[in-house]
Design a protein around this motif. Sequence first.
Motif, PDB file in Angstrom:
ATOM      1  N   VAL A 165      27.098 -31.415  35.633  1.00  0.00           N
ATOM      2  CA  VAL A 165      26.230 -30.558  34.829  1.00  0.00           C
ATOM      3  C   VAL A 165      25.986 -29.217  35.521  1.00  0.00           C
ATOM      4  O   VAL A 165      25.689 -28.216  34.867  1.00  0.00           O
ATOM      5  CB  VAL A 165      24.891 -31.271  34.525  1.00  0.00           C
ATOM      6  N   SER A 166      26.138 -29.175  36.835  1.00  0.00           N
ATOM      7  CA  SER A 166      25.842 -27.957  37.585  1.00  0.00           C
ATOM      8  C   SER A 166      27.016 -26.997  37.695  1.00  0.00           C
ATOM      9  O   SER A 166      26.883 -25.948  38.336  1.00  0.00           O
ATOM     10  CB  SER A 166      25.359 -28.323  38.997  1.00  0.00           C
ATOM     11  N   ILE A 167      28.166 -27.340  37.104  1.00  0.00           N
ATOM     12  CA  ILE A 167      29.259 -26.373  37.129  1.00  0.00           C
ATOM     13  C   ILE A 167      28.868 -25.150  36.309  1.00  0.00           C
ATOM     14  O   ILE A 167      27.926 -25.184  35.527  1.00  0.00           O
ATOM     15  CB  ILE A 167      30.575 -26.977  36.598  1.00  0.00           C
ATOM     16  N   ALA A 168      29.611 -24.062  36.491  1.00  0.00           N
ATOM     17  CA  ALA A 168      29.299 -22.825  35.774  1.00  0.00           C
ATOM     18  C   ALA A 168      29.199 -23.089  34.272  1.00  0.00           C
ATOM     19  O   ALA A 168      30.027 -23.797  33.694  1.00  0.00           O
ATOM     20  CB  ALA A 168      30.368 -21.774  36.055  1.00  0.00           C
ATOM     21  N   ALA A 169      28.162 -22.520  33.649  1.00  0.00           N
ATOM     22  CA  ALA A 169      27.849 -22.814  32.244  1.00  0.00           C
ATOM     23  C   ALA A 169      28.730 -22.008  31.304  1.00  0.00           C
ATOM     24  O   ALA A 169      28.292 -21.066  30.639  1.00  0.00           O
ATOM     25  CB  ALA A 169      26.373 -22.526  31.976  1.00  0.00           C
ATOM     26  N   TYR A 170      29.994 -22.380  31.242  1.00  0.00           N
ATOM     27  CA  TYR A 170      30.924 -21.685  30.358  1.00  0.00           C
ATOM     28  C   TYR A 170      30.997 -22.385  28.993  1.00  0.00           C
ATOM     29  O   TYR A 170      30.860 -23.601  28.918  1.00  0.00           O
ATOM     30  CB  TYR A 170      32.320 -21.652  30.974  1.00  0.00           C
ATOM     31  N   PRO A 171      31.281 -21.629  27.927  1.00  0.00           N
ATOM     32  CA  PRO A 171      31.394 -22.252  26.599  1.00  0.00           C
ATOM     33  C   PRO A 171      32.784 -22.794  26.305  1.00  0.00           C
ATOM     34  O   PRO A 171      32.971 -23.570  25.373  1.00  0.00           O
ATOM     35  CB  PRO A 171      31.065 -21.098  25.652  1.00  0.00           C
ATOM     36  N   TRP A 172      33.792 -22.397  27.105  1.00  0.00           N
ATOM     37  CA  TRP A 172      35.183 -22.646  26.733  1.00  0.00           C
ATOM     38  C   TRP A 172      35.840 -23.770  27.534  1.00  0.00           C
ATOM     39  O   TRP A 172      37.064 -23.935  27.460  1.00  0.00           O
ATOM     40  CB  TRP A 172      36.015 -21.369  26.870  1.00  0.00           C
ATOM     41  N   GLU A 198      22.318 -22.353  27.055  1.00  0.00           N
ATOM     42  CA  GLU A 198      21.725 -23.373  26.186  1.00  0.00           C
ATOM     43  C   GLU A 198      22.793 -24.329  25.657  1.00  0.00           C
ATOM     44  O   GLU A 198      22.588 -25.555  25.628  1.00  0.00           O
ATOM     45  CB  GLU A 198      20.989 -22.702  25.025  1.00  0.00           C
ATOM     46  N   LEU A 199      23.938 -23.806  25.234  1.00  0.00           N
ATOM     47  CA  LEU A 199      25.038 -24.641  24.750  1.00  0.00           C
ATOM     48  C   LEU A 199      25.459 -25.645  25.814  1.00  0.00           C
ATOM     49  O   LEU A 199      25.619 -26.844  25.538  1.00  0.00           O
ATOM     50  CB  LEU A 199      26.218 -23.749  24.352  1.00  0.00           C
ATOM     51  N   HIS A 200      25.641 -25.186  27.031  1.00  0.00           N
ATOM     52  CA  HIS A 200      26.102 -26.042  28.124  1.00  0.00           C
ATOM     53  C   HIS A 200      25.094 -27.132  28.463  1.00  0.00           C
ATOM     54  O   HIS A 200      25.419 -28.325  28.461  1.00  0.00           O
ATOM     55  CB  HIS A 200      26.376 -25.173  29.359  1.00  0.00           C
ATOM     56  N   TRP A 201      23.860 -26.742  28.733  1.00  0.00           N
ATOM     57  CA  TRP A 201      22.872 -27.704  29.210  1.00  0.00           C
ATOM     58  C   TRP A 201      22.426 -28.666  28.117  1.00  0.00           C
ATOM     59  O   TRP A 201      22.246 -29.868  28.371  1.00  0.00           O
ATOM     60  CB  TRP A 201      21.678 -26.972  29.829  1.00  0.00           C
TER      61      TRP A 201
END
Length: 327
Positions: A165-172, A198-201
């Motif tokens: 969950v802590s990886i970079a919050a990318y959408p792709w 928000e999408l990632h988390w």
Amino acid sequence: MSLSLIIPVHNDPDGLCQLLEQVAGLGIFEAVIVSDDASDPPCRPADLGFDEAALKVRYLRSETQRGAGHARNRALETVTTEHVLFFDSDDLLLPALKDLWESLQAEAADPFDFCLFRHIDSRQRVLEDATVLGPMPSDQALWARAGVLHQKPYLITPDQVAQLVSIAAYPWNKIYRTEFLREQAISCTEIMVHNDIELHWMSFLKARRILVSAALCCEHIIQAGGNRLTNRRGAERLQVFDALEPVHAVLATQGVQPDLLVAFVGFYTRLFDWILVTLDGAYQAEFRHRASLFLRRHLCAATMALIAVRDPELAQLILSHIREGWS
């Protein structure tokens, strides 16, 4: 199983052309939704020489620029396929994505909420010690600690979720089940930067079945200059709290394992540090004050005690942000 590709674009015809050529070569997308965020001139594929019918392109356009978050959300409303992948016009798809998608067909009988995969960060290509291409070292360390080694997708454990969950919050870097996003009301924050937090988390917090693959399915291109997130220094950075608030609301109302809470607090507290390094001086004092208020409002004594035990260095960083923004 069917897959749509959503591409937000703003004033990037060259990147969009390169990406659409890759899309044609992969041949795995049932629909390609180009969501134009008020490009001037418009970035319509037909005007760039592409056969929209052959590529199954649907073109959407906003008359005013509202950011990639709005562009993705608007496109998501039109998706009719079972799965969806968000992708940026200035990044690259890699051949392994086709292999991953074919492997995921075996999961049709037991639907997954999303499948997370690895990427190449273009900065790795210029690092002297980068013997193996992949994510940046901080992200790769999380993949390694989670023990993700196989390219074939598989279901991960709660302990692995707490790491990844802590990886970079990318959408792709995720293939989503469309109905999962809709049922859980998960979307991007409609702000100019930080709109994918928000999408990632929310995806990690609300998913029941997460698959993971070590396959390198795309390359994230980092370029000096321009208007990418990493190059923005202005007042739009102050909107990061708009993306963080909804996630804290979920954490406060549903039972979440402590590892995820500590991971989220660690993510945004260290993000605050990064923002302050890049932010224009005119906004530094206001950002510090807002960060202090945010931390004081959301981190009660019990949460701070938990963080102090789990991550003492993080607890000290939090206290430093509170003091600096309150003085």
